[in-house]
Enzyme design. Structure first.
Site, PDB file in Angstrom:
ATOM      1  N   THR A  55      43.391 -37.148  -3.527  1.00 11.66           N
ATOM      2  CA  THR A  55      43.670 -36.234  -2.408  1.00 11.66           C
ATOM      3  C   THR A  55      42.435 -35.403  -2.035  1.00 11.66           C
ATOM      4  OG1 THR A  55      45.990 -36.095  -3.028  1.00 11.66           O
ATOM      5  CG2 THR A  55      45.156 -34.321  -1.643  1.00 11.66           C
ATOM      6  N   LYS A  84      38.765 -45.546  -9.728  1.00 12.83           N
ATOM      7  CA  LYS A  84      37.856 -45.740 -10.869  1.00 12.83           C
ATOM      8  C   LYS A  84      38.202 -47.024 -11.633  1.00 12.83           C
ATOM      9  CE  LYS A  84      37.905 -41.076 -11.950  1.00 12.83           C
ATOM     10  NZ  LYS A  84      37.861 -40.346 -10.661  1.00 12.83           N
ATOM     11  N   ASP A  89      50.303 -37.011   1.429  1.00 16.67           N
ATOM     12  CA  ASP A  89      50.913 -37.124   0.092  1.00 16.67           C
ATOM     13  C   ASP A  89      52.441 -37.036   0.221  1.00 16.67           C
ATOM     14  OD1 ASP A  89      48.503 -36.199  -2.156  1.00 16.67           O
ATOM     15  OD2 ASP A  89      48.221 -35.594  -0.098  1.00 16.67           O
ATOM     16  N   LEU A 103      49.389 -40.743  -3.094  1.00 19.04           N
ATOM     17  CA  LEU A 103      48.005 -40.658  -2.605  1.00 19.04           C
ATOM     18  C   LEU A 103      47.156 -40.166  -3.771  1.00 19.04           C
ATOM     19  CD1 LEU A 103      46.945 -38.935   0.759  1.00 19.04           C
ATOM     20  CD2 LEU A 103      45.423 -39.405  -1.146  1.00 19.04           C
ATOM     21  N   HIS A 149      37.055 -32.780 -10.544  1.00 18.71           N
ATOM     22  CA  HIS A 149      37.742 -32.049 -11.618  1.00 18.71           C
ATOM     23  C   HIS A 149      36.908 -32.036 -12.901  1.00 18.71           C
ATOM     24  CE1 HIS A 149      41.098 -33.355  -8.924  1.00 18.71           C
ATOM     25  NE2 HIS A 149      41.483 -32.117  -9.118  1.00 18.71           N
ATOM     26  N   GLU A 196      54.699 -37.925  -7.819  1.00 22.68           N
ATOM     27  CA  GLU A 196      53.880 -36.750  -8.127  1.00 22.68           C
ATOM     28  C   GLU A 196      54.370 -35.489  -7.425  1.00 22.68           C
ATOM     29  OE1 GLU A 196      49.679 -37.072  -7.113  1.00 22.68           O
ATOM     30  OE2 GLU A 196      49.405 -34.918  -7.399  1.00 22.68           O
ATOM     31  N   THR A 229      35.319 -38.245 -13.071  1.00 19.61           N
ATOM     32  CA  THR A 229      35.793 -37.427 -11.955  1.00 19.61           C
ATOM     33  C   THR A 229      34.650 -36.885 -11.102  1.00 19.61           C
ATOM     34  OG1 THR A 229      37.155 -35.519 -11.397  1.00 19.61           O
ATOM     35  CG2 THR A 229      35.805 -35.304 -13.359  1.00 19.61           C
TER      36      THR A 229
HETATM   37  N1  LIG Z   1      42.246 -30.525 -13.567  1.00 21.70           N
HETATM   38  C1  LIG Z   1      43.096 -31.202 -12.800  1.00 21.70           C
HETATM   39  N2  LIG Z   1      44.087 -30.558 -12.113  1.00 21.70           N
HETATM   40  C2  LIG Z   1      44.940 -31.244 -11.336  1.00 21.70           C
HETATM   41  N3  LIG Z   1      44.903 -32.571 -11.145  1.00 21.70           N
HETATM   42  C3  LIG Z   1      43.951 -33.246 -11.809  1.00 21.70           C
HETATM   43  C4  LIG Z   1      42.998 -32.608 -12.653  1.00 21.70           C
HETATM   44  N4  LIG Z   1      42.180 -33.549 -13.157  1.00 21.70           N
HETATM   45  C5  LIG Z   1      42.596 -34.726 -12.648  1.00 21.70           C
HETATM   46  N5  LIG Z   1      43.656 -34.548 -11.835  1.00 21.70           N
HETATM   47  C6  LIG Z   1      44.364 -35.566 -11.054  1.00 21.70           C
HETATM   48  O1  LIG Z   1      44.047 -36.856 -11.544  1.00 21.70           O
HETATM   49  C7  LIG Z   1      43.728 -37.734 -10.464  1.00 21.70           C
HETATM   50  C8  LIG Z   1      42.322 -38.262 -10.668  1.00 21.70           C
HETATM   51  O2  LIG Z   1      41.410 -37.179 -10.697  1.00 21.70           O
HETATM   52  P1  LIG Z   1      39.885 -37.359 -10.258  1.00 21.70           P
HETATM   53  O3  LIG Z   1      39.898 -37.888  -8.863  1.00 21.70           O
HETATM   54  O4  LIG Z   1      39.308 -35.992 -10.373  1.00 21.70           O
HETATM   55  O5  LIG Z   1      39.319 -38.327 -11.242  1.00 21.70           O
HETATM   56  C9  LIG Z   1      43.871 -36.934  -9.181  1.00 21.70           C
HETATM   57  O6  LIG Z   1      45.120 -37.283  -8.628  1.00 21.70           O
HETATM   58  P2  LIG Z   1      45.635 -36.852  -7.128  1.00 21.70           P
HETATM   59  O7  LIG Z   1      44.480 -36.940  -6.200  1.00 21.70           O
HETATM   60  O8  LIG Z   1      46.696 -37.863  -6.911  1.00 21.70           O
HETATM   61  O9  LIG Z   1      46.200 -35.473  -7.259  1.00 21.70           O
HETATM   62  C10 LIG Z   1      43.800 -35.511  -9.653  1.00 21.70           C
HETATM   63  O10 LIG Z   1      44.495 -34.581  -8.897  1.00 21.70           O
HETATM   64 MG   LIG Z   2      46.508 -39.081  -8.637  1.00 23.91          MG
HETATM   65 MG   LIG Z   3      47.656 -34.528  -6.502  1.00 22.45          MG
HETATM   66 MG   LIG Z   4      48.340 -37.945  -5.778  1.00 24.71          MG
END
Ligand SMILES: Nc1ncnc2c1ncn2[C@@H]1O[C@H](COP(=O)(O)O)[C@@H](OP(=O)(O)O)[C@H]1O
Ligand SMILES: [Mg+2]
Ligand SMILES: [Mg+2]
Ligand SMILES: [Mg+2]
Length: 310
Positions: free
Chosen positions: A121, A223, A47, A118, A197, A70, A194
């Site tokens: 992650t 997605k 990242d 990225l 998350h 980010e 997700t």
């Molecule tokens: N509750 C949460 N806390 C922090 N980041 C979140 C989050 N929900 C979603 N995100 C961020 O939104 C992006 C898509 O989430 P997901 O994969 O869960 O659908 C991810 O980006 P990053 O991987 O770039 O941090 C994720 O970190």
């Molecule tokens: Mg992201």
């Molecule tokens: Mg992130």
């Molecule tokens: Mg990211």
């Protein structure tokens, strides 16, 4: 010279490829350097390095354009070999004669670029590699108009001869390129959301949309690719967790392909430099703008009330 938007997208395709190579190199060396930024929110060396590459390269080519990434990083110098200066000729050729008039006269100060070095992650650290994307989203006067989604591990399970990685890019009024454009299967309602998350509200909203199947996968970029390729009918995420860098590039490619990405109230996202980073109203994506309302109408009131308008 080509219009600024064309040059930005053509350069961003090359830069995202370079950043994707960094993401692959770091994983193959094996030391991910994981840092916990918050609860269930991680950052790796990939990242950090990919963001350094993207921000330094964009700044070199477009010094007057605002760019937000980010990760919070110090301003250490970036290795020279990470500064990507090439321009993707395919973008120049495809965009010539197609760029809408409204995008031809855009100036540096109208633009804000949102970078997710990225996306996915959590899945990257767990080896779910095709969920990972590099996202560069370009907004003009607060509206997302163009985006690059680079998938560094596309084809990684297809054998040694397969080309690893692909670039998907799109500009509103020009189209979306680099992927197969399929319609989702009729008679089904496959919903993607997700994987890492989830919350009670996330589950309530997905269930209320009457899915025939739920695809729990990582990454906002990934997605939206599932929607573009006809593998999902909707992306439903009733959570305030996604940020501007997660949605800017995916929104542009989805809109350029005739789809729609909004919060779960149906409000458009905005991307001016001073905007709050969080998309507090959640995320709803569909492949055809006319299908969007059906999903909006199915989000339970209890869930809507808990997610303030962004
Ligand atoms: N509750 C949460 N806390 C922090 N980041 C979140 C989050 N929900 C979603 N995100 C961020 O939104 C992006 C898509 O989430 P997901 O994969 O869960 O659908 C991810 O980006 P990053 O991987 O770039 O941090 C994720 O970190
Ligand atoms: Mg992201
Ligand atoms: Mg992130
Ligand atoms: Mg990211």
């Amino acid at each position: 010279m080509e219009p600024l938007i064309t040059r930005l997208v053509a350069t961003s395709v090359s830069i995202a490829n370079r950043a994707g190579r960094i993401v692959r190199d770091i994983l193959s060396k094996g030391d991910l350097g994981i840092v916990e930024k918050g609860k269930n929110d991680y950052q790796t060396e990939a990242d950090r390095s990919a963001q350094r590459c993207i921000l330094a390269s964009l700044h070199k080519a477009f010094p007057k354009v605002s760019v937000f990434g980010e990760e919070e990083l110090d301003s250490r110098p970036v290795p020279q070999e990470w500064i990507e200066t090439t321009v993707n000729e395919e973008v120049i050729k495809t965009t010539a004669n197609k760029l809408p008039d409204t995008l031809k006269a855009v100036k540096d100060e109208d633009i804000c670029i949102w970078v997710d070095p990225l996306d996915g992650t959590a899945e990257y650290t767990q080896g779910l590699l095709d969920h990972v994307t590099v996202l560069i989203g370009i907004a003009v006067k607060g509206r997302s108009v163009a985006g690059v989604v680079y998938q560094p591990y596309y084809n990684y399970q297809a054998g040694q001869d397969a080309t690893l990685g692909r670039s998907i890019w799109g500009i509103i009024g020009v189209g979306t390129f680099g992927h197969q454009a399929n319609k989702p299967p009729e008679g089904q309602n496959i919903i993607t959301t997700t994987r890492s998350h989830s919350t009670r509200a996330v589950v309530l909203a997905v269930d209320a949309c009457e899915p025939t199947e739920v695809l729990r996968v990582g990454g906002a970029g990934h997605k939206v690719l599932l929607i573009l390729e006809g593998k999902a009918h909707a992306y439903v995420f009733a959570s305030p967790g996604c940020k501007k860098w997660d949605t800017c590039a995916p929104e542009a490619i989805l809109h350029a392909a005739g789809g729609k990405l909004t919060d779960i109230h149906g409000n458009d996202f905005t991307y001016e430099p001073t905007v709050q980073r969080r998309n507090t109203g959640g995320v709803l994506g569909t492949p055809r703008a006319e299908d969007h309302k059906w999903y909006l109408d199915h989000i339970p009131q209890e869930v809507r009330e808990a997610l303030p308008i962004s």
